[in-house]
Design a protein around this motif. Structure first.
Motif, mmCIF file in Angstrom:
data_model
loop_
_atom_site.group_PDB
_atom_site.id
_atom_site.type_symbol
_atom_site.label_atom_id
_atom_site.label_comp_id
_atom_site.label_asym_id
_atom_site.label_seq_id
_atom_site.Cartn_x
_atom_site.Cartn_y
_atom_site.Cartn_z
ATOM 1 N N GLU A 225 0.826 -1.206 0.000
ATOM 2 C CA GLU A 225 0.000 0.000 0.000
ATOM 3 C C GLU A 225 0.862 1.258 0.000
ATOM 4 O OE1 GLU A 225 -2.390 -0.609 3.426
ATOM 5 O OE2 GLU A 225 -3.761 -2.020 2.429
ATOM 6 N N TYR A 226 1.938 1.255 0.780
ATOM 7 C CA TYR A 226 2.868 2.394 0.761
ATOM 8 C C TYR A 226 3.397 2.624 -0.659
ATOM 9 C CZ TYR A 226 3.301 2.517 5.914
ATOM 10 O OH TYR A 226 3.064 2.636 7.266
ATOM 11 N N LYS A 227 3.810 1.538 -1.291
ATOM 12 C CA LYS A 227 4.374 1.619 -2.644
ATOM 13 C C LYS A 227 3.362 2.176 -3.633
ATOM 14 C CE LYS A 227 4.453 -2.143 -4.984
ATOM 15 N NZ LYS A 227 4.747 -3.566 -5.314
ATOM 16 N N GLU A 228 2.141 1.642 -3.586
ATOM 17 C CA GLU A 228 1.126 2.040 -4.551
ATOM 18 C C GLU A 228 0.590 3.448 -4.294
ATOM 19 O OE1 GLU A 228 -0.586 -2.475 -5.462
ATOM 20 O OE2 GLU A 228 -1.791 -1.065 -4.295
ATOM 21 N N GLN A 229 0.472 3.831 -3.045
ATOM 22 C CA GLN A 229 -0.133 5.125 -2.720
ATOM 23 C C GLN A 229 0.874 6.276 -2.692
ATOM 24 O OE1 GLN A 229 -2.235 4.553 0.995
ATOM 25 N NE2 GLN A 229 -3.414 2.824 0.196
ATOM 26 N N PRO A 238 7.812 12.634 1.695
ATOM 27 C CA PRO A 238 7.738 11.827 2.923
ATOM 28 C C PRO A 238 6.329 11.896 3.528
ATOM 29 C CG PRO A 238 9.729 13.157 2.905
ATOM 30 C CD PRO A 238 8.890 13.624 1.746
ATOM 31 N N PHE A 239 5.907 10.802 4.145
ATOM 32 C CA PHE A 239 4.562 10.757 4.718
ATOM 33 C C PHE A 239 4.633 10.128 6.104
ATOM 34 C CE2 PHE A 239 5.316 6.848 2.422
ATOM 35 C CZ PHE A 239 4.798 5.856 3.230
ATOM 36 N N GLY A 258 12.481 4.739 3.109
ATOM 37 C CA GLY A 258 11.916 3.394 3.177
ATOM 38 C C GLY A 258 11.132 2.980 1.953
ATOM 39 N N VAL A 259 10.630 3.942 1.182
ATOM 40 C CA VAL A 259 9.923 3.629 -0.063
ATOM 41 C C VAL A 259 10.796 3.940 -1.272
ATOM 42 C CG1 VAL A 259 7.969 4.276 -1.539
ATOM 43 C CG2 VAL A 259 7.612 3.889 0.900
ATOM 44 N N GLN A 260 11.471 5.069 -1.261
ATOM 45 C CA GLN A 260 12.231 5.507 -2.421
ATOM 46 C C GLN A 260 13.408 4.600 -2.757
ATOM 47 O OE1 GLN A 260 10.111 7.187 -4.056
ATOM 48 N NE2 GLN A 260 11.564 8.748 -4.705
ATOM 49 N N ALA A 305 4.910 -0.589 -13.308
ATOM 50 C CA ALA A 305 4.895 0.528 -14.254
ATOM 51 C C ALA A 305 3.864 1.589 -13.874
ATOM 52 C CB ALA A 305 4.625 0.019 -15.674
ATOM 53 N N CYS A 306 3.010 1.291 -12.889
ATOM 54 C CA CYS A 306 2.019 2.268 -12.423
ATOM 55 C C CYS A 306 2.655 3.351 -11.551
ATOM 56 C CB CYS A 306 0.910 1.572 -11.625
ATOM 57 S SG CYS A 306 -0.098 0.424 -12.578
#
Length: 350
Positions: A225-229, A238-239, A258-260, A305-306
């Motif tokens: 969810e972190y990745k997609e949102q 950052p969130f 953590g996501v990037q 790719a999204c």
């Protein structure tokens, strides 16, 4: 009988063309909308069973509802990309039947479904049995490679891609696939399970734990969810999120690297696989199609790719790695593209 009435009857008698992508993370149906157009339905490929509080009967929930309400026992039966054993086949059958029933997909239909390029003959046969044994597809049921189906919308309307020579790369959850196509014929199909969206999710879990000095442990569903949102190659911000502490209370934390960093690493690995494994193999086996394909845009599809900016950065890094200009195209909705392309093939069949 008037000509208009005759036309209406003929249209109502026409079999429905249905495109299906039964994926490890999401399943997509591309179906007629009843108004002359088409609509797509995307649901998480999971289910949970529970007991009816009054009758004691076993009930089934699927998709997002199952994942949210029963996170402790929800079953993602295609984590490896295909049904691997009897239990996952049974779960996949129940799930798929529930999905087609919920969206009123007609039995009188021509169904085309996308199949991943995985060296797993038993798993592919299991997938075939799930879809071809369902209540839909009475007119005809066929399968085509996922990387072909996904590339069709990337190259425009209709089925123009079928008559071309091109390379397609599918950035999926469980596999990364690459293949050249010559008028629909597969050339040097390639797949790897080492560069995947699922691996990005696992790295996000570890990276968030490291970034918070071990105070936060998220599961893979939350990581996805972190990745997609929030994933964005060029404009990430950052969130913050909040977790409940085992002893009571809550802990607020910020996610940045953590996501990037997992996404950035994924792009490097995907470029390396295409440039240094797949393309040399294609050139060695089919030099002329290789030259023709690299003269055309390369299609990139699949869930990864999204992520905003990923296709553009993939193009830039692949061009740098090959030391030549490479153009990359992607469909408007990469995660839905395989079902879209399959539906277009199904429309041609009917």
């Amino acid at each position: 009988m008037s000509d208009d009435e005759s036309t209406d009857i003929n249209e109502s008698d026409e079999s429905a063309a249905v495109g299906v992508k039964l994926g490890s993370t999401r399943t997509v149906l591309d179906v007629p909308d009843g108004r002359g157009g088409r609509e797509r339905h995307s649901v998480l490929t999971c289910l949970a069973t529970y007991e009816d509080a009054i009758t004691g009967e076993e009930k089934v929930l699927f998709g997002e509802e199952a994942a949210v309400e029963y996170p402790d026992r929800v079953r993602f039966m295609l984590r490896s990309g295909l049904p691997e054993d009897d239990d996952s086949v049974a779960d996949a059958e129940r799930f798929f039947e529930a999905v087609v029933d919920a969206h009123d997909v007609p039995a009188d239909s021509a169904v085309v479904y996308a199949v991943p390029t995985i060296d797993n003959e038993a798993g592919v046969e299991n997938l075939k049995s799930v879809i071809e044994g369902s209540s839909i597809g009475e007119v005809e049921t066929r399968s085509y490679p996922e990387s072909l189906c996904g590339a069709i919308p990337a190259y425009g309307d209709d089925l123009d891609a079928i008559d071309e020579v091109f390379v397609s790369v599918n950035l999926g959850s469980t596999t990364m696939e690459a293949c050249a196509y010559r008028r629909g014929e597969q050339l040097s199909p390639f797949s790897t399970g080492s560069v995947t969206g699922n691996e990005v999710d696992r790295r996000i879990v570890a990276a968030v734990e490291e970034e918070t000095q071990g105070r936060v442990h998220i599961d893979r569903t939350t990581a996805r969810e972190y990745k997609e949102q929030h994933g964005d190659v060029y404009d990430f911000e950052p969130f913050t999120d909040v977790v409940q502490q085992p002893g009571g209370g809550s802990h607020e934390f910020t996610v940045d690297r953590g996501v990037q960093e997992p996404i950035d690493r994924y792009i490097d690995e995907a470029v390396d696989v295409v440039a240094n494994e797949f393309l040399p193999e294609l050139a060695n086996d089919h030099m002329k199609p290789y030259q023709l394909a690299l003269g055309r845009p390369l299609a990139v599809t699949g869930g990864m790719a999204c992520i905003p900016g990923l296709t553009e950065e993939f193009e830039k890094r692949l061009s740098d790695e090959l030391d030549r200009d490479v153009e990359v195209v992607s469909p408007d909705e990469p995660a839905l593209a395989a079902a879209d392309g399959a539906a277009r093939i199904a429309e041609r069949l009917v």
